[in-house]
Design a protein around this motif. Structure first.
Motif, mmCIF file in Angstrom:
data_model
loop_
_atom_site.group_PDB
_atom_site.id
_atom_site.type_symbol
_atom_site.label_atom_id
_atom_site.label_comp_id
_atom_site.label_asym_id
_atom_site.label_seq_id
_atom_site.Cartn_x
_atom_site.Cartn_y
_atom_site.Cartn_z
ATOM 1 N N GLN A 1 0.854 -1.176 0.000
ATOM 2 C CA GLN A 1 0.000 0.000 0.000
ATOM 3 C C GLN A 1 0.894 1.231 0.000
ATOM 4 N N SER A 2 0.324 2.371 -0.299
ATOM 5 C CA SER A 2 1.085 3.615 -0.318
ATOM 6 C C SER A 2 0.376 4.643 0.554
ATOM 7 N N ILE A 3 1.165 5.452 1.257
ATOM 8 C CA ILE A 3 0.611 6.503 2.099
ATOM 9 C C ILE A 3 1.556 7.692 2.067
ATOM 10 N N ILE B 1 5.769 3.225 0.605
ATOM 11 C CA ILE B 1 5.147 1.968 0.187
ATOM 12 C C ILE B 1 5.410 0.971 1.309
ATOM 13 N N TYR B 2 4.366 0.321 1.757
ATOM 14 C CA TYR B 2 4.481 -0.531 2.945
ATOM 15 C C TYR B 2 3.497 -1.688 2.893
ATOM 16 N N ASP B 3 3.744 -2.669 3.751
ATOM 17 C CA ASP B 3 2.796 -3.743 4.026
ATOM 18 C C ASP B 3 2.272 -3.493 5.432
ATOM 19 N N TYR B 4 1.018 -3.881 5.679
ATOM 20 C CA TYR B 4 0.399 -3.619 6.976
ATOM 21 C C TYR B 4 -0.327 -4.857 7.461
ATOM 22 N N GLU B 5 -0.120 -5.168 8.749
ATOM 23 C CA GLU B 5 -0.875 -6.223 9.423
ATOM 24 C C GLU B 5 -1.642 -5.564 10.562
ATOM 25 N N PRO B 6 -2.960 -5.687 10.588
ATOM 26 C CA PRO B 6 -3.758 -4.975 11.582
ATOM 27 C C PRO B 6 -3.611 -5.493 13.017
ATOM 28 N N ALA C 1 1.268 -3.941 12.803
ATOM 29 C CA ALA C 1 2.645 -3.778 12.324
ATOM 30 C C ALA C 1 2.641 -3.260 10.892
ATOM 31 N N ALA C 2 3.594 -2.389 10.609
ATOM 32 C CA ALA C 2 3.812 -1.889 9.249
ATOM 33 C C ALA C 2 5.240 -2.246 8.862
ATOM 34 N N TYR C 3 5.426 -2.627 7.616
ATOM 35 C CA TYR C 3 6.736 -3.010 7.103
ATOM 36 C C TYR C 3 7.043 -2.162 5.876
ATOM 37 N N VAL C 4 7.986 -1.250 6.029
ATOM 38 C CA VAL C 4 8.318 -0.308 4.959
ATOM 39 C C VAL C 4 9.046 -1.020 3.828
ATOM 40 N N GLN C 5 8.617 -0.760 2.594
ATOM 41 C CA GLN C 5 9.252 -1.324 1.405
ATOM 42 C C GLN C 5 10.038 -0.264 0.635
ATOM 43 N N GLU D 1 11.874 2.383 11.847
ATOM 44 C CA GLU D 1 10.907 2.077 12.903
ATOM 45 C C GLU D 1 10.018 3.284 13.188
ATOM 46 N N ARG D 2 10.600 4.467 13.217
ATOM 47 C CA ARG D 2 9.803 5.677 13.461
ATOM 48 C C ARG D 2 8.816 5.900 12.324
ATOM 49 N N ILE D 3 9.229 5.661 11.095
ATOM 50 C CA ILE D 3 8.322 5.793 9.945
ATOM 51 C C ILE D 3 7.206 4.763 10.047
ATOM 52 N N GLU D 4 7.534 3.530 10.434
ATOM 53 C CA GLU D 4 6.507 2.497 10.605
ATOM 54 C C GLU D 4 5.517 2.881 11.693
ATOM 55 N N GLU D 5 5.998 3.450 12.803
ATOM 56 C CA GLU D 5 5.103 3.903 13.863
ATOM 57 C C GLU D 5 4.197 5.034 13.371
ATOM 58 N N THR D 6 4.729 5.914 12.547
ATOM 59 C CA THR D 6 3.938 7.014 11.983
ATOM 60 C C THR D 6 2.835 6.450 11.083
ATOM 61 N N ILE D 7 3.156 5.427 10.293
ATOM 62 C CA ILE D 7 2.160 4.793 9.426
ATOM 63 C C ILE D 7 1.038 4.193 10.263
ATOM 64 N N ILE D 8 1.402 3.456 11.298
ATOM 65 C CA ILE D 8 0.378 2.806 12.142
ATOM 66 C C ILE D 8 -0.522 3.851 12.769
ATOM 67 N N ARG D 9 0.038 4.939 13.291
ATOM 68 C CA ARG D 9 -0.780 6.010 13.876
ATOM 69 C C ARG D 9 -1.712 6.617 12.833
ATOM 70 N N ALA D 10 -1.208 6.835 11.616
ATOM 71 C CA ALA D 10 -2.037 7.428 10.548
ATOM 72 C C ALA D 10 -3.182 6.508 10.174
ATOM 73 N N ILE D 11 -2.925 5.217 10.139
ATOM 74 C CA ILE D 11 -3.976 4.260 9.775
ATOM 75 C C ILE D 11 -5.025 4.167 10.879
ATOM 76 N N GLU D 12 -4.582 4.191 12.129
ATOM 77 C CA GLU D 12 -5.512 4.029 13.255
ATOM 78 C C GLU D 12 -6.349 5.275 13.508
ATOM 79 N N ASP D 13 -5.921 6.432 13.034
ATOM 80 C CA ASP D 13 -6.691 7.669 13.246
ATOM 81 C C ASP D 13 -7.910 7.753 12.392
#
Length: 76
Positions: free
Chosen positions: A4-6, A18-23, A41-45, A64-76
């Motif tokens: 996915q892309s964000i 571009i990342y993979d995401y597991e809810p 979990a988010a896995y940056v590609q 890791e910080r970018i992955e945490e930012t992705i997870i926060r953006a998805i959960e909001d």
């Protein structure tokens, strides 16, 4: 998982990731499938800034910080 892309801002820099995401999964407390669950979990590609992929230039801590930012953006 599906790539996915964000568009996010990390370290004050706008980037397209571009990342993979597991809810994740909620814990199950009883029954045959009992278990502790798992966190999202988010896995940056790829990390693109100005159209240039800078993934290889980033440290594990930065990723890791970018992955945490992705997870926060998805959960909001």
């Amino acid at each position: 998982m599906l790539n996915q892309s964000i568009d996010i801002v990390a370290y004050g820099i706008p980037m397209s990731v571009i990342y993979d995401y597991e809810p994740g999964e909620l814990p199950v407390f009883s029954g045959p499938h009992a278990g502790p669950g798992s966190a999202p979990a988010a896995y940056v590609q790829a990390v693109k800034v100005g159209g240039v992929d800078i993934y290889e230039m980033l440290s594990n801590d930065q990723l890791e910080r970018i992955e945490e930012t992705i997870i926060r953006a998805i959960e909001d």
